[in-house]
Design an enzyme around this catalytic site. Sequence first.
Site, PDB file in Angstrom:
ATOM      1  N   GLY A  14       0.838  -1.213   0.000  1.00  0.00           N
ATOM      2  CA  GLY A  14       0.000   0.000   0.000  1.00  0.00           C
ATOM      3  C   GLY A  14       0.862   1.247   0.000  1.00  0.00           C
ATOM      4  O   GLY A  14       0.499   2.285   0.546  1.00  0.00           O
ATOM      5  N   SER A  16       1.616   3.437  -2.168  1.00  0.00           N
ATOM      6  CA  SER A  16       1.248   4.645  -2.922  1.00  0.00           C
ATOM      7  C   SER A  16       0.068   5.384  -2.299  1.00  0.00           C
ATOM      8  O   SER A  16      -0.404   6.372  -2.852  1.00  0.00           O
ATOM      9  CB  SER A  16       0.923   4.276  -4.375  1.00  0.00           C
ATOM     10  OG  SER A  16      -0.175   3.371  -4.402  1.00  0.00           O
ATOM     11  N   LEU A  18      -2.111   7.109   1.225  1.00  0.00           N
ATOM     12  CA  LEU A  18      -1.928   8.225   2.151  1.00  0.00           C
ATOM     13  C   LEU A  18      -0.736   8.013   3.087  1.00  0.00           C
ATOM     14  O   LEU A  18       0.167   8.847   3.168  1.00  0.00           O
ATOM     15  CB  LEU A  18      -3.213   8.395   2.975  1.00  0.00           C
ATOM     16  CG  LEU A  18      -3.186   9.341   4.167  1.00  0.00           C
ATOM     17  CD1 LEU A  18      -3.042  10.782   3.712  1.00  0.00           C
ATOM     18  CD2 LEU A  18      -4.450   9.184   5.000  1.00  0.00           C
ATOM     19  N   VAL A  19      -0.701   6.895   3.788  1.00  0.00           N
ATOM     20  CA  VAL A  19       0.343   6.648   4.788  1.00  0.00           C
ATOM     21  C   VAL A  19       1.650   6.234   4.116  1.00  0.00           C
ATOM     22  O   VAL A  19       2.727   6.661   4.524  1.00  0.00           O
ATOM     23  CB  VAL A  19      -0.104   5.584   5.821  1.00  0.00           C
ATOM     24  CG1 VAL A  19       0.936   5.433   6.917  1.00  0.00           C
ATOM     25  CG2 VAL A  19      -1.444   5.960   6.436  1.00  0.00           C
ATOM     26  N   GLY A  20       1.544   5.422   3.056  1.00  0.00           N
ATOM     27  CA  GLY A  20       2.748   4.998   2.340  1.00  0.00           C
ATOM     28  C   GLY A  20       3.532   6.181   1.793  1.00  0.00           C
ATOM     29  O   GLY A  20       4.758   6.259   1.934  1.00  0.00           O
ATOM     30  N   TYR A 144     -15.299  -4.965   7.262  1.00  0.00           N
ATOM     31  CA  TYR A 144     -13.959  -4.371   7.302  1.00  0.00           C
ATOM     32  C   TYR A 144     -13.379  -4.438   8.712  1.00  0.00           C
ATOM     33  O   TYR A 144     -12.212  -4.785   8.906  1.00  0.00           O
ATOM     34  CB  TYR A 144     -14.059  -2.918   6.824  1.00  0.00           C
ATOM     35  CG  TYR A 144     -12.758  -2.152   6.865  1.00  0.00           C
ATOM     36  CD1 TYR A 144     -11.773  -2.387   5.905  1.00  0.00           C
ATOM     37  CD2 TYR A 144     -12.510  -1.196   7.849  1.00  0.00           C
ATOM     38  CE1 TYR A 144     -10.578  -1.681   5.915  1.00  0.00           C
ATOM     39  CE2 TYR A 144     -11.320  -0.486   7.875  1.00  0.00           C
ATOM     40  CZ  TYR A 144     -10.360  -0.734   6.912  1.00  0.00           C
ATOM     41  OH  TYR A 144      -9.176  -0.045   6.946  1.00  0.00           O
ATOM     42  N   LYS A 148      -9.955  -6.418  10.066  1.00  0.00           N
ATOM     43  CA  LYS A 148      -8.846  -5.746  10.748  1.00  0.00           C
ATOM     44  C   LYS A 148      -8.535  -6.435  12.083  1.00  0.00           C
ATOM     45  O   LYS A 148      -7.367  -6.621  12.446  1.00  0.00           O
ATOM     46  CB  LYS A 148      -9.173  -4.265  10.979  1.00  0.00           C
ATOM     47  CG  LYS A 148      -9.085  -3.420   9.724  1.00  0.00           C
ATOM     48  CD  LYS A 148      -7.654  -3.358   9.203  1.00  0.00           C
ATOM     49  CE  LYS A 148      -7.466  -2.413   8.056  1.00  0.00           C
ATOM     50  NZ  LYS A 148      -6.106  -2.463   7.497  1.00  0.00           N
ATOM     51  N   ASN A 173      -8.516   8.954  13.010  1.00  0.00           N
ATOM     52  CA  ASN A 173      -8.814   9.446  11.659  1.00  0.00           C
ATOM     53  C   ASN A 173      -7.624  10.139  11.007  1.00  0.00           C
ATOM     54  O   ASN A 173      -7.186  11.180  11.474  1.00  0.00           O
ATOM     55  CB  ASN A 173      -9.988  10.423  11.709  1.00  0.00           C
ATOM     56  CG  ASN A 173     -11.308   9.699  11.814  1.00  0.00           C
ATOM     57  OD1 ASN A 173     -11.490   8.899  12.716  1.00  0.00           O
ATOM     58  ND2 ASN A 173     -12.210   9.961  10.904  1.00  0.00           N
ATOM     59  N   LYS A 195     -14.940  18.813  -1.255  1.00  0.00           N
ATOM     60  CA  LYS A 195     -16.213  19.541  -1.352  1.00  0.00           C
ATOM     61  C   LYS A 195     -16.024  21.047  -1.164  1.00  0.00           C
ATOM     62  O   LYS A 195     -16.629  21.849  -1.870  1.00  0.00           O
ATOM     63  CB  LYS A 195     -17.172  19.042  -0.258  1.00  0.00           C
ATOM     64  CG  LYS A 195     -17.922  17.786  -0.591  1.00  0.00           C
ATOM     65  CD  LYS A 195     -18.898  17.548   0.554  1.00  0.00           C
ATOM     66  CE  LYS A 195     -19.697  16.295   0.357  1.00  0.00           C
ATOM     67  NZ  LYS A 195     -20.596  16.080   1.493  1.00  0.00           N
TER      68      LYS A 195
END
Length: 322
Positions: A14, A16, A18-20, A144, A148, A173, A195
């Site tokens: 993972g 690519s 957010l965290v990677g 989900y 986890k 979050n 938005k």
Amino acid sequence: MEKSVGPMRVLVTGGSGLVGRAIERVVKEEGGGREGDEWIFLSSKDANLMSVEATRAVFQKHRPTHVIHLATIVRGLYINMKHNLDFWRINVHINDNVLHTAQEFGVVKVISCLSTCAFPDKTTYPIDETMLHSGPPHESNYGYAYAKRMIDIHNRALYQQYGVKYTAIIPTNMFGPHDNYNIEDSHVMPGLIHKTYLAKKEGKPLEVWGTGRALRQFIYSLDLARLFLWVLREYDEVEPIILSVGEEDELSIKDAVEAVVEAFEFKGKIVYDTSKPDGQFRKTASNAKLRKYRPDFKFTPFRQAIKETCDWFAANYDTARK
């Protein structure tokens, strides 16, 4: 406490997301990587981790000594509610393949990423690491959430049977650059950022789903990345650890809206669509365990982190995931 010694070859699944991308930035731009270490950031294009064969081929190719396991299939609240079976099956396959193959290939340490949504819906607050399995999760995304939780079960069983110390972190979050900004299909913060950007650009009111009263603890992806590197090198428990700002930094969605509005200098009308659900009202998590280990860690102030994220989104609008 044991510390990782010698050069590491770290495979980030993972890589690519957010965290990677945040870990990659901290490694390359903040001196987070150490001399001799090798980092491999894997994206879903590089391997289908739902396949045992593809997972084994990646481990055979890179021979990692350490793994940061971020790969997951996750969507926003409204998609999750309709596809609990899919989220259960896909994530269970991915997690089992990565953890089992890592053990088979002699990987020293794996850190997986859980989620506060894995915690019980009916519980006392603040939640802490000991409460992960003490009741069913919220019904909106139980597929989900249970997938986890099974990572923790797998880690405990691996330690019992093979003595390997694989662990998991539980962030609250997350938000930051390189998130999934798809409005229909994202978490609270990236959806809100997209938005607000559009409402300003089009001169329209900003419509926010829910009442705005739900409470959340937000963690900036770069802070999370810095803590991930600490866990990789120094945290030596199988038990998971919550990575979060303190309970005193919990904010309402309305607070988050105001921070994003300020960052974009949006002057239009804000409308809360109360026909849309809020999801869980609160998930207040204790970061006491983290503070025991890292009393000195300084989180980026929320409004500064929001401003940096909004600036990144505006500058990268054409290429951002949306």
